[in-house]
Write an enzyme that holds these catalytic residues in place. Structure first.
Site, mmCIF file in Angstrom:
data_model
loop_
_atom_site.group_PDB
_atom_site.id
_atom_site.type_symbol
_atom_site.label_atom_id
_atom_site.label_comp_id
_atom_site.label_asym_id
_atom_site.label_seq_id
_atom_site.Cartn_x
_atom_site.Cartn_y
_atom_site.Cartn_z
ATOM 1 N N GLY A 25 25.789 23.711 1.591
ATOM 2 C CA GLY A 25 27.102 24.212 1.958
ATOM 3 C C GLY A 25 26.969 25.390 2.893
ATOM 4 O O GLY A 25 25.860 25.858 3.204
ATOM 5 N N GLY A 26 28.111 25.868 3.360
ATOM 6 C CA GLY A 26 28.083 26.990 4.269
ATOM 7 C C GLY A 26 27.619 28.279 3.614
ATOM 8 O O GLY A 26 27.236 29.227 4.296
ATOM 9 N N PHE A 27 27.630 28.328 2.275
ATOM 10 C CA PHE A 27 27.284 29.560 1.586
ATOM 11 C C PHE A 27 26.018 29.423 0.740
ATOM 12 O O PHE A 27 25.627 30.363 0.072
ATOM 13 C CB PHE A 27 28.450 29.998 0.690
ATOM 14 C CG PHE A 27 29.682 30.377 1.467
ATOM 15 C CD1 PHE A 27 29.875 31.675 1.882
ATOM 16 C CD2 PHE A 27 30.631 29.430 1.784
ATOM 17 C CE1 PHE A 27 31.000 32.034 2.592
ATOM 18 C CE2 PHE A 27 31.766 29.778 2.493
ATOM 19 C CZ PHE A 27 31.955 31.079 2.904
ATOM 20 N N ASP A 35 39.453 25.717 -0.027
ATOM 21 C CA ASP A 35 38.443 24.905 0.660
ATOM 22 C C ASP A 35 38.555 23.442 0.235
ATOM 23 O O ASP A 35 37.561 22.792 -0.094
ATOM 24 C CB ASP A 35 37.040 25.443 0.367
ATOM 25 C CG ASP A 35 36.012 24.994 1.409
ATOM 26 O OD1 ASP A 35 36.429 24.577 2.513
ATOM 27 O OD2 ASP A 35 34.805 25.060 1.132
ATOM 28 N N VAL A 83 22.927 23.584 -3.273
ATOM 29 C CA VAL A 83 23.263 23.126 -4.622
ATOM 30 C C VAL A 83 22.053 22.397 -5.190
ATOM 31 O O VAL A 83 21.495 21.504 -4.545
ATOM 32 C CB VAL A 83 24.487 22.195 -4.612
ATOM 33 C CG1 VAL A 83 24.837 21.764 -6.031
ATOM 34 C CG2 VAL A 83 25.683 22.891 -3.966
#
Length: 432
Positions: free
Chosen positions: A124-126, A242, A129
């Site tokens: 993900g952008g952050f 989101d 996982v």
């Protein structure tokens, strides 16, 4: 002619001693040996005692070497243990001990086998996982590791995450808890074995579009129901911020669940949200969000409208096109609608029988309705659920804006679909 001495032994060792000797040349007789003047034979050590002594020496040396080796191993083990403990150590602040749903970092470290790359199941952008198996319960979980560049706002972030941990709905991925170590924040979710909706839509493998339309519409209804719970039914208003196909996950029974609440914000019912930084994914961000900086339930509706179009068209919100450069999906569907041929925007794989075709067209129209530029023109998620369930008929809507940005919705059920349009701000001033 060589003269000397020679001796040999058999299998056993022995000693040969020369006590005296007499030798002459040139024909002169050798001087007789006086045996009485010969020295006494040397006293040789007992062979058994000698071997025992030598063996004892070897044993002592071996024991000393083993002891030294064990000591070195022990020191290395202690150093590694201290390093591991320091690596897994957590410097907890007082407020962290009071927040519920907190996992120990070392448990998550063990669950993911040290956060190795082979355990990554998504990006993900952050952060990444990871799939993990909790050491105590042996349950599979998904752990999102977020690397933060600053500790600012961490306390507030964790407070909101702790609140979100109480969310429970069949169409929401349960946030089981959180953990923090340094600047790394970790969120623990239920593990969804059937991947994301994005994978089912856009993976090039055999799984792409294998679901029938009944399953697709069921996925959309499930996510809509989950958003109604977040917006209206829980103790606080939860704005996801989101909503997109990659954050829709499918559980073991192929039920849709909305996940990834790392950007979610909460506020009390009847109150507005404070201004915050703009976050989200391009193509799902409501047009008013960059201007006001306020995420609302209406911005979630806009993002859900984008997701409706993505599922029905089988295209990403923005994707490269050889003809026009970057194809904006919303603009393309809107153009098809204004030409009275909105079904042409649908994925050919979904254009089946008349009943299915009508539902696909309804989803496209609903996607346009949710994606209107004016927030007040968009339906609520509860209304969206009614439209998807067929409890209400989706109206033909003409959006009217004046120079004060006020909104009037004129519902004209007798209009043909070709009359439905989205007017620009410049043309609406004279049209009202």
């Amino acid at each position: 002619m060589n003269v000397g001495f020679s001796s040999s032994t058999g299998k056993n060792s022995s000693s040969h001693c020369i006590l005296g000797w007499s030798f002459s040349t040139d024909g002169v007789p050798a001087t007789p040996l006086d045996l009485s003047s010969l020295p006494s034979p040397p006293v040789l050590p007992d062979q058994t005692s000698y071997l025992k002594t030598k063996l004892a020496t070897l044993k002592t040396g071996a024991i000393s070497a083993i002891a030294t080796l064990l000591l070195v191993i022990l020191i290395i083990a202690i150093v590694l243990y201290i390093r591991r403990k320091s690596k897994l150590a957590e410097a907890l602040e007082a407020w962290e001990l009071e927040c519920p749903h907190r996992f120990r970092y070392k448990d998550l470290y063990k669950a993911t086998n040290g956060f190795k790359d082979k355990g990554i199941i998504g990006h993900g952008g952050f952060g990444c996982v990871y799939k993990g198996v909790m050491p105590s319960s042996r349950e599979s979980v998904a752990i999102k590791k977020i690397s933060s560049g600053s500790n600012q706002g961490t306390k507030e972030f964790v407070a909101e995450i702790s609140s979100l941990g109480r969310l429970r709905h069949r169409n929401i991925v349960n946030l089981l808890g959180w953990s923090k170590r340094g600047r790394d924040l970790l969120l623990v979710y239920d593990y969804m074995p059937n991947r994301s909706l994005d994978a089912w839509l856009f993976d090039t493998g055999e799984t792409r579009r294998v679901l029938d339309w009944e399953r697709w519409i069921g996925v959309l209804r499930g996510i809509a129901a989950g958003l109604v719970y977040l917006h209206e039914e829980w103790e606080q208003v939860v704005v996801h911020r989101d909503v997109k196909v990659s954050n829709v996950l499918l559980d073991g029974e192929m039920n849709a669940r909305l996940g990834d609440f790392g950007l979610a914000k909460l506020y009390e019912h009847g109150k507005g949200m404070c201004t915050t930084r703009v976050v989200g994914t391009l193509g799902y961000i409501a047009p008013e969000l960059p201007r006001t900086g306020k995420a609302t339930t209406s911005t979630d509706v806009y993002a859900f409208g984008g997701m409706l179009l993505v599922v029905a068209c089988g295209r990403r919100p923005i994707e490269p096109s050889e003809a026009v450069g970057n194809l904006v999906l919303l603009d393309w569907v809107r153009e098809c609608w204004m030409r009275g041929r909105i079904i042409e925007a649908a994925d050919p794989a979904l254009r089946g029988g008349d009943c299915e075709k009508a539902e696909v067209e309804m989803v496209l129209r609903l996607g346009l309705m949710c994606s209107q530029s004016a927030p007040k023109a968009r339906p609520t998620m509860r209304q969206v659920v009614h439209y998807l369930d067929g409890d209400e008929v989706l109206p033909d809507v003409v959006l009217v804006l004046d120079d004060k940005d006020s909104v009037d919705l004129v519902c004209r059920s007798n209009l043909s679909s070709s009359l439905f349009g989205f007017a620009s701000v410049g043309s609406i001033a004279t049209g009202r």
